[in-house]
Design a protein around this motif. Sequence first.
Motif, short mmCIF file in Angstrom:
data_model
loop_
_atom_site.label_atom_id
_atom_site.label_comp_id
_atom_site.label_asym_id
_atom_site.label_seq_id
_atom_site.Cartn_x
_atom_site.Cartn_y
_atom_site.Cartn_z
N ASN A 66 -0.08 -11.93 -2.90
CA ASN A 66 -0.97 -12.30 -3.89
C ASN A 66 -2.78 -12.00 -3.12
OD1 ASN A 66 0.45 -12.89 -6.05
ND2 ASN A 66 0.51 -15.26 -5.51
N GLU A 67 -2.71 -12.71 -1.97
CA GLU A 67 -3.80 -12.37 -1.05
C GLU A 67 -4.32 -10.87 -1.04
OE1 GLU A 67 -3.04 -14.41 2.42
OE2 GLU A 67 -3.65 -16.42 1.61
N ALA A 68 -3.14 -10.10 -0.66
CA ALA A 68 -3.61 -8.67 -0.45
C ALA A 68 -3.99 -8.01 -1.89
CB ALA A 68 -2.28 -7.90 0.11
N VAL A 69 -3.27 -8.43 -3.02
CA VAL A 69 -3.59 -7.81 -4.15
C VAL A 69 -4.85 -8.21 -4.62
CG1 VAL A 69 -3.05 -7.94 -6.59
CG2 VAL A 69 -1.18 -7.73 -5.11
N LEU A 155 2.03 10.36 -9.86
CA LEU A 155 1.08 11.39 -10.62
C LEU A 155 0.73 12.65 -9.64
CD1 LEU A 155 -0.85 9.02 -12.69
CD2 LEU A 155 1.33 9.92 -13.28
N CYS A 156 -0.15 12.08 -8.34
CA CYS A 156 -0.64 13.31 -7.63
C CYS A 156 0.27 13.40 -6.27
CB CYS A 156 -2.05 12.56 -7.08
SG CYS A 156 -1.97 11.23 -6.06
N GLU A 157 1.19 12.68 -6.06
CA GLU A 157 2.31 12.79 -5.09
C GLU A 157 1.63 12.66 -3.80
OE1 GLU A 157 5.52 12.79 -5.39
OE2 GLU A 157 5.50 12.80 -7.68
N GLN A 158 0.56 11.82 -3.62
CA GLN A 158 0.22 11.73 -2.18
C GLN A 158 0.27 10.23 -2.10
OE1 GLN A 158 -0.92 13.80 -0.18
NE2 GLN A 158 -0.68 15.79 -1.71
N ASP A 159 0.13 9.85 -0.64
CA ASP A 159 0.43 8.44 -0.23
C ASP A 159 -0.54 7.47 -0.46
OD1 ASP A 159 2.85 9.12 0.57
OD2 ASP A 159 2.28 9.15 2.76
N TYR A 160 -0.38 6.52 -0.88
CA TYR A 160 -1.57 5.21 -0.90
C TYR A 160 -1.97 4.95 0.30
CZ TYR A 160 0.40 4.56 -5.57
OH TYR A 160 0.93 4.84 -7.16
N HIS A 161 -3.33 4.38 0.30
CA HIS A 161 -3.92 4.09 1.56
C HIS A 161 -4.65 3.02 1.83
CE1 HIS A 161 -7.66 5.79 0.26
NE2 HIS A 161 -7.07 6.64 -0.41
N GLY A 162 -5.17 2.35 2.91
CA GLY A 162 -5.74 1.35 2.91
C GLY A 162 -5.33 -0.31 2.26
N VAL A 163 -6.30 -0.93 1.70
CA VAL A 163 -5.79 -2.30 1.24
C VAL A 163 -4.82 -2.07 0.02
CG1 VAL A 163 -7.90 -3.32 2.13
CG2 VAL A 163 -7.88 -2.19 -0.08
N PHE A 165 -2.23 0.10 -0.34
CA PHE A 165 -1.26 0.43 0.45
C PHE A 165 -0.62 -0.90 0.96
CE2 PHE A 165 0.97 2.53 4.16
CZ PHE A 165 2.45 2.29 3.60
N CYS A 166 -1.53 -1.76 1.50
CA CYS A 166 -1.29 -2.74 2.26
C CYS A 166 -0.64 -3.91 1.07
CB CYS A 166 -2.30 -3.65 2.77
SG CYS A 166 -2.05 -5.12 3.60
N ALA A 167 -1.49 -4.00 0.00
CA ALA A 167 -0.68 -4.99 -1.10
C ALA A 167 0.68 -4.63 -1.81
CB ALA A 167 -1.80 -4.69 -2.27
N LEU A 168 0.89 -3.07 -1.56
CA LEU A 168 2.19 -2.66 -2.34
C LEU A 168 3.28 -2.59 -1.28
CD1 LEU A 168 3.12 -1.40 -4.78
CD2 LEU A 168 2.67 0.82 -3.77
N SER A 169 2.85 -2.85 0.14
CA SER A 169 3.73 -2.99 1.13
C SER A 169 4.14 -4.45 0.83
CB SER A 169 3.18 -2.60 2.34
OG SER A 169 2.14 -3.34 2.90
N TRP A 170 3.43 -5.42 0.78
CA TRP A 170 3.78 -6.67 0.74
C TRP A 170 4.68 -6.87 -0.20
CZ3 TRP A 170 4.23 -10.58 3.87
CH2 TRP A 170 3.11 -10.59 5.12
N LEU A 192 7.78 -0.40 6.08
CA LEU A 192 6.54 -0.28 5.13
C LEU A 192 5.57 -1.26 5.40
CD1 LEU A 192 6.03 2.16 2.97
CD2 LEU A 192 6.51 0.25 1.54
N LEU A 193 5.88 -2.60 5.71
CA LEU A 193 4.93 -3.69 5.79
C LEU A 193 4.13 -3.71 6.86
CD1 LEU A 193 3.71 -6.23 4.76
CD2 LEU A 193 5.60 -7.47 5.84
N GLY A 194 4.74 -3.15 8.14
CA GLY A 194 4.18 -2.90 9.19
C GLY A 194 3.20 -1.69 9.31
N ILE A 195 3.52 -0.47 8.46
CA ILE A 195 2.70 0.33 8.40
C ILE A 195 1.48 0.14 7.55
CG2 ILE A 195 2.22 2.79 7.73
CD1 ILE A 195 5.32 3.11 8.02
N GLY A 196 1.72 -0.61 6.32
CA GLY A 196 0.73 -1.13 5.33
C GLY A 196 -0.34 -1.84 6.16
#
Length: 390
Positions: A66-69, A155-163, A165-170, A192-196
């Motif tokens: 919730n915090e990351a989102v 949609l674009c087939e590219q990785d999420y990044h930054g905050v 990606f962090c929220a999605l990894s949580w 995934l969480l470590g990378i995010g």
Amino acid sequence: MILTQCAVCATDLGLSLGKKCGRCSTRYCGPDCQVQHWERGGHEALCRRIRRAGGAEQYHADIKCNEAVAVAVEACADDTRGQTCYICMEAVHSRTGEGLVRGCACGDRDGVASGRTGIAHVSCLAEQAKILNDEAEENNLALKGRWDRWHTCSLCEQDYHGVVFCALSWACWKTYLGRPETDWPRGAAMMLLGIGLGDAGRFEEALSVQEAELAMRRRAGASAGRILDVQANLAVSYHNLGRLEEASSMQRDVYSGQLKLNGEENRGTLMAANNYAISLTHLKRYAEAKSLLHKMIPVARRVLDESSEITLKMRWKYAEALCRDTAATLDDVREAVTTLEDTERTARRVFGASHPTTTGHEESLRDARAALAARDVEALGDALGALGAA
């Protein structure tokens, strides 16, 4: 288990030290802290709530998610104002009340007019990924490709990044943390969480997760290849925390291990080679970095392609090593500028203007152009001096 600190005094407990609350599994360094938390820290009121949530680890993950989102929504506020989620078509999530995010290349790439924005709720992205992977498990289908939805835009087939990606990894971790340690999704979610966390600049937290993952993988008898993957991520965290010698040593061992296990024409080997080269450049061992990249860039072009992120990063780091080496010639600096101009255009087209790969290229290109301008002025001064002497 990722919770590795006493809930009262934050003493590091690793994976097995201390004791746990018998009802909710909250961790403590000993009975004194446990009693203090119960009597004066509010644990008496929280214990039942934590247990109903699924235990301390699940409760902790829900809060962190919730915090990351919230952080991701705030960071994306200007980008998503007046928009709706492409999945549920709502501006505000009907169940969670969360706002919108966008952390991919949709609508951000030069020359692309698809109309796709990639704007969504983290909860919608997580539910979409969970449904796809649940379906695969129920029907005994391959998880490969479906699991990508946890970190890659559909949609674009590219990785999420930054905050984002962090929220999605949580969200991913809280979905699978209750699985047995030997279950593939649990290990993949921890990785995934470590990378995010690292992608969002939470380096100490990333290191803690990755150390816990490495211990878990070894306990579960993971393959040599999987251990190398975890060590590669761990080395990145060492690097981000300024532990450059440790990072380089581990990256060297990972590259050597990948080369022995999979040969040079393998994505994992190519990624390990690039990471090792990056560590060498930060230690100013430019000649070694150039030698390694000069050898592996043609392999990356052949096995992957010119626009793959690994190939682009290899060429980017090769150009940096060329330009920063104290022994660099004027031709070396010119080659660096030409290379970076080419890779920056490709990165912008493929990943979008705000992606870290693109912004990193831009910064390196500015530095290389400044170095070239200084060399040109120096060369002109030398020429004028020689002319005057004649």
